[in-house]
Structures are given as C-alpha cells and as structure tokens.
Design a protein around this motif. Structure first.
Motif, PDB file in Angstrom:
ATOM      1  N   HIS A  39       6.047  -0.015  38.770  1.00  0.00           N
ATOM      2  CA  HIS A  39       5.030  -0.351  40.084  1.00  0.00           C
ATOM      3  C   HIS A  39       5.170  -1.706  40.404  1.00  0.00           C
ATOM      4  O   HIS A  39       5.282  -2.622  39.395  1.00  0.00           O
ATOM      5  N   ASP A  40       4.980  -1.930  41.757  1.00  0.00           N
ATOM      6  CA  ASP A  40       4.634  -3.195  42.080  1.00  0.00           C
ATOM      7  C   ASP A  40       3.277  -3.427  42.722  1.00  0.00           C
ATOM      8  O   ASP A  40       2.825  -2.296  43.180  1.00  0.00           O
ATOM      9  N   PRO A  41       2.625  -4.348  42.086  1.00  0.00           N
ATOM     10  CA  PRO A  41       1.012  -4.346  42.489  1.00  0.00           C
ATOM     11  C   PRO A  41       0.631  -4.067  44.088  1.00  0.00           C
ATOM     12  O   PRO A  41      -0.481  -3.632  44.459  1.00  0.00           O
ATOM     13  N   SER A  42       1.714  -4.382  45.096  1.00  0.00           N
ATOM     14  CA  SER A  42       1.496  -4.119  46.245  1.00  0.00           C
ATOM     15  C   SER A  42       1.735  -2.841  47.016  1.00  0.00           C
ATOM     16  O   SER A  42       1.507  -2.490  47.993  1.00  0.00           O
ATOM     17  N   THR A  43       2.249  -1.885  46.037  1.00  0.00           N
ATOM     18  CA  THR A  43       2.630  -0.485  46.652  1.00  0.00           C
ATOM     19  C   THR A  43       2.224   0.376  45.355  1.00  0.00           C
ATOM     20  O   THR A  43       1.618   0.258  44.343  1.00  0.00           O
ATOM     21  N   SER A  44       2.352   1.519  45.694  1.00  0.00           N
ATOM     22  CA  SER A  44       2.030   2.674  44.902  1.00  0.00           C
ATOM     23  C   SER A  44       2.985   2.869  43.711  1.00  0.00           C
ATOM     24  O   SER A  44       4.212   2.449  43.814  1.00  0.00           O
ATOM     25  N   PRO A  45       2.447   3.501  42.439  1.00  0.00           N
ATOM     26  CA  PRO A  45       3.463   3.657  41.474  1.00  0.00           C
ATOM     27  C   PRO A  45       4.520   4.444  41.740  1.00  0.00           C
ATOM     28  O   PRO A  45       4.292   5.612  42.821  1.00  0.00           O
ATOM     29  N   THR A  46       5.510   4.321  41.246  1.00  0.00           N
ATOM     30  CA  THR A  46       6.884   5.315  41.469  1.00  0.00           C
ATOM     31  C   THR A  46       7.037   5.993  39.919  1.00  0.00           C
ATOM     32  O   THR A  46       7.252   5.169  38.989  1.00  0.00           O
ATOM     33  N   LEU A  47       7.192   7.196  39.785  1.00  0.00           N
ATOM     34  CA  LEU A  47       7.671   8.005  38.847  1.00  0.00           C
ATOM     35  C   LEU A  47       9.019   8.532  38.797  1.00  0.00           C
ATOM     36  O   LEU A  47       9.444   8.708  40.081  1.00  0.00           O
ATOM     37  N   THR A  48       9.907   8.529  37.809  1.00  0.00           N
ATOM     38  CA  THR A  48      11.085   8.829  37.862  1.00  0.00           C
ATOM     39  C   THR A  48      11.112   9.862  36.585  1.00  0.00           C
ATOM     40  O   THR A  48      10.704   9.895  35.488  1.00  0.00           O
TER      41      THR A  48
END
Length: 185
Positions: free
Chosen positions: A119-128
C-alpha cells in the motif's frame, strides 16, 4: 434475505476459519511499511470483478507466454476498500474458468487466504494472489444469487448466531446489503 421454514435448516452456516488469523484493511492501511506482511487472510465483500482475462507477459522467465489475470475491488464492514489482482491458475479458478470452479461475483462475501499486500498511504491497499503464494478463496455467502444453484451459497446466518465466525460473515453481509441498497428498511 428471504427464508423459508423448510429450506433454511438444510443450509446451516459452517465456516472454518480462525477470526484471529484475519487482517483488517484498516490494519493494513495503518502499517508504516509499504510491504505490510508476507501473507494475510481477509474476509471481504466483492464490489467489482473484472476478468479473468489473458495477457502476454513481457518480462521474467515466462516472457512471451499468455497468463490469466483477474481483478477485484473488495470492501469490508467498516467501509474500507482494496484492490486485488489474482494471477495465473488462481485467476482462472477464482474466475470460474474450470468446470468445477465457482466464480466469485459481485456481492459475494469471501474468505481470501495467503495473499500479499502492499500500500501507498495515499491509496487503498493492493492485494496479490497467485499459485506461488497458495492463495485460496472461499465464498462464504452470496448476497445476490444469480441462479438456483447459488442458494447453496446462502446459509441461514440466523442459525449460527452464537458462532463468532458466523457473526463476522453476517456483519460483512449486512454492510454490503446496506451499501448496495438491498437491505429492507
């Protein structure tokens, strides 16, 4: 939720996960590290599904080969949202490409295990998710049945009210139903 007295008993909720093994999207967002953890498990509602599609890889050992990709937008009962990308066979299975595979659809409450997160604090988390991670997806509840067969994915959540896992699934179901305008009242 429509229930009949004769049919609900046959679909008693039976979830096999440890509540303590779940990571919330809020916890992922609060992490100071972009790579939060090697693997996490989450219980989320599917908001959107795209794919599975086939792409041709450009780099790495499989350069030039075609692989599958599935993208999802997921949310939790607190209104947090994340993106998920599933690769290769995992994308095919979760997208229902095999004869015995049940595709995850909008409105499903799903238990997703063994996914990595960034995650980037400015965006939503990304799961893989991928076969290398041994990622798994289990549909716990289908809020929007598409066919008669989908009823088997709709256990009567009232019957398991004393079970913490059932209550957790029910809270995600209620959130999705309210958010999607499906809840009465």
């Amino acid at each position: 939720m429509n229930y009949s007295d004769s049919s609900s008993i046959a679909r008693f909720p039976n979830f096999h996960f440890n509540l303590h093994s779940l990571t919330s999207l809020a916890t992922i967002r609060k992490s100071n590290k972009p790579e939060f953890s090697n693997k996490v498990n989450v219980l989320l509602a599917v908001l959107e599904v795209e794919g599975p599609d086939t792409i041709r890889t450009k780099k790495g050992p499989d350069a030039g080969k075609e692989i599958s990709i599935l993208k999802m937008i997921l949310g939790d009962e607190d209104g947090n949202v994340c993106k998920l990308t599933a690769w290769r066979e995992t994308a095919d299975i979760w997208g229902g490409s095999g004869s015995n595979d049940i595709a995850a659809k909008r409105g499903d409450v799903v238990l997703i295990e063994n996914v990595t997160t960034t995650h980037d604090p400015s965006t939503s988390p990304t799961l893989t998710a991928s076969p290398n991670l041994k990622s798994k997806l289990e549909i716990c509840y289908r809020t929007m049945p598409y066919a008669h067969e989908d009823l088997r994915l709709r256990p009567d959540l009232r019957l398991g009210g004393s079970d913490v896992c059932v209550r957790k699934v029910a809270s995600v179901v209620r959130w999705f139903e309210r958010m999607a305008g499906l809840a009465a009242g």
